[in-house]
Design a protein around this motif. Structure first.
Motif, mmCIF file in Angstrom:
data_model
loop_
_atom_site.group_PDB
_atom_site.id
_atom_site.type_symbol
_atom_site.label_atom_id
_atom_site.label_comp_id
_atom_site.label_asym_id
_atom_site.label_seq_id
_atom_site.Cartn_x
_atom_site.Cartn_y
_atom_site.Cartn_z
ATOM 1 N N UNK A 31 0.832 -1.200 0.000
ATOM 2 C CA UNK A 31 0.000 0.000 0.000
ATOM 3 C C UNK A 31 0.871 1.256 0.000
ATOM 4 N N UNK A 32 1.958 1.246 0.777
ATOM 5 C CA UNK A 32 2.867 2.395 0.817
ATOM 6 C C UNK A 32 3.464 2.653 -0.561
ATOM 7 N N UNK A 33 3.885 1.588 -1.242
ATOM 8 C CA UNK A 33 4.444 1.724 -2.588
ATOM 9 C C UNK A 33 3.389 2.233 -3.560
ATOM 10 N N UNK A 34 2.180 1.665 -3.489
ATOM 11 C CA UNK A 34 1.095 2.093 -4.372
ATOM 12 C C UNK A 34 0.761 3.567 -4.141
ATOM 13 N N UNK A 35 0.675 3.989 -2.879
ATOM 14 C CA UNK A 35 0.347 5.382 -2.557
ATOM 15 C C UNK A 35 1.370 6.332 -3.166
ATOM 16 N N UNK A 36 2.626 5.958 -3.065
ATOM 17 C CA UNK A 36 3.690 6.786 -3.640
ATOM 18 C C UNK A 36 3.534 6.880 -5.156
ATOM 19 N N UNK A 37 3.336 5.754 -5.823
ATOM 20 C CA UNK A 37 3.165 5.737 -7.285
ATOM 21 C C UNK A 37 1.909 6.505 -7.709
ATOM 22 N N UNK A 38 0.837 6.364 -6.942
ATOM 23 C CA UNK A 38 -0.428 7.059 -7.225
ATOM 24 C C UNK A 38 -0.212 8.567 -7.176
ATOM 25 N N UNK A 39 0.431 9.048 -6.126
ATOM 26 C CA UNK A 39 0.650 10.484 -5.972
ATOM 27 C C UNK A 39 1.577 11.035 -7.054
ATOM 28 N N UNK A 40 2.593 10.281 -7.435
ATOM 29 C CA UNK A 40 3.479 10.690 -8.530
ATOM 30 C C UNK A 40 2.679 10.814 -9.821
ATOM 31 N N UNK A 41 1.829 9.808 -10.094
ATOM 32 C CA UNK A 41 1.020 9.814 -11.323
ATOM 33 C C UNK A 41 0.061 10.998 -11.339
ATOM 34 N N UNK A 42 -0.601 11.276 -10.229
ATOM 35 C CA UNK A 42 -1.500 12.428 -10.165
ATOM 36 C C UNK A 42 -0.735 13.709 -10.467
ATOM 37 N N UNK A 43 0.431 13.863 -9.846
ATOM 38 C CA UNK A 43 1.245 15.056 -10.037
ATOM 39 C C UNK A 43 1.668 15.199 -11.509
ATOM 40 N N UNK A 44 2.054 14.102 -12.150
ATOM 41 C CA UNK A 44 2.468 14.143 -13.554
ATOM 42 C C UNK A 44 1.348 14.636 -14.468
ATOM 43 N N UNK A 45 0.108 14.316 -14.106
ATOM 44 C CA UNK A 45 -1.037 14.748 -14.913
ATOM 45 C C UNK A 45 -1.638 16.064 -14.429
ATOM 46 N N UNK A 46 -0.993 16.702 -13.429
ATOM 47 C CA UNK A 46 -1.492 17.979 -12.924
ATOM 48 C C UNK A 46 -2.787 17.853 -12.142
ATOM 49 N N UNK A 47 -2.998 16.703 -11.508
ATOM 50 C CA UNK A 47 -4.219 16.454 -10.740
ATOM 51 C C UNK A 47 -3.891 16.572 -9.251
ATOM 52 N N UNK A 48 -4.609 17.442 -8.530
ATOM 53 C CA UNK A 48 -4.372 17.624 -7.097
ATOM 54 C C UNK A 48 -4.948 16.485 -6.268
ATOM 55 N N UNK A 49 -6.086 15.960 -6.691
ATOM 56 C CA UNK A 49 -6.759 14.854 -6.005
ATOM 57 C C UNK A 49 -7.600 14.138 -7.039
ATOM 58 N N UNK A 50 -8.070 12.950 -6.716
ATOM 59 C CA UNK A 50 -8.875 12.205 -7.675
ATOM 60 C C UNK A 50 -10.234 11.863 -7.081
ATOM 61 N N UNK A 51 -11.273 12.247 -7.778
ATOM 62 C CA UNK A 51 -12.647 11.888 -7.427
ATOM 63 C C UNK A 51 -13.307 11.417 -8.715
ATOM 64 N N UNK A 52 -13.659 10.139 -8.749
ATOM 65 C CA UNK A 52 -14.160 9.522 -9.971
ATOM 66 C C UNK A 52 -15.281 10.324 -10.630
ATOM 67 N N UNK A 53 -16.231 10.796 -9.859
ATOM 68 C CA UNK A 53 -17.383 11.491 -10.435
ATOM 69 C C UNK A 53 -16.994 12.781 -11.152
#
Length: 70
Positions: A31-53
């Motif tokens: 989970x720690x590794x996934x969280x790190x990768x998730x946050x990097x990916x969001x940052x690369x796409x200029x996304x501050x947070x993710x909400x599906x809707x």
């Protein structure tokens, strides 16, 4: 062993026809590794947070696809 998870739900406006719940589940270290990768990916796409809707449009198809590859 300790597990972490994140769940999200989706439903139609009146909550009459559809309800879906999905998420991620994993061991604490994974989970720690996934969280790190998730946050990097969001940052690369200029996304501050993710909400599906907020990302249910053709405009965000590439961002959604990149998140599913994690």
């Amino acid at each position: 062993m300790i597990y972490n998870c994140y769940l999200d739900d989706s439903k139609d406006a009146k909550q009459l026809e559809m309800f879906v719940c999905a998420g991620f589940f994993g061991a604490k270290g994974d989970w720690s590794r996934f969280t790190s990768e998730w946050n990097i990916r969001l940052h690369q796409d200029g996304i501050d947070y993710f909400k599906t809707s907020e990302y249910r449009s053709e405009e965000h198809t590439s961002e959604l696809q990149s998140l599913t590859n994690l």
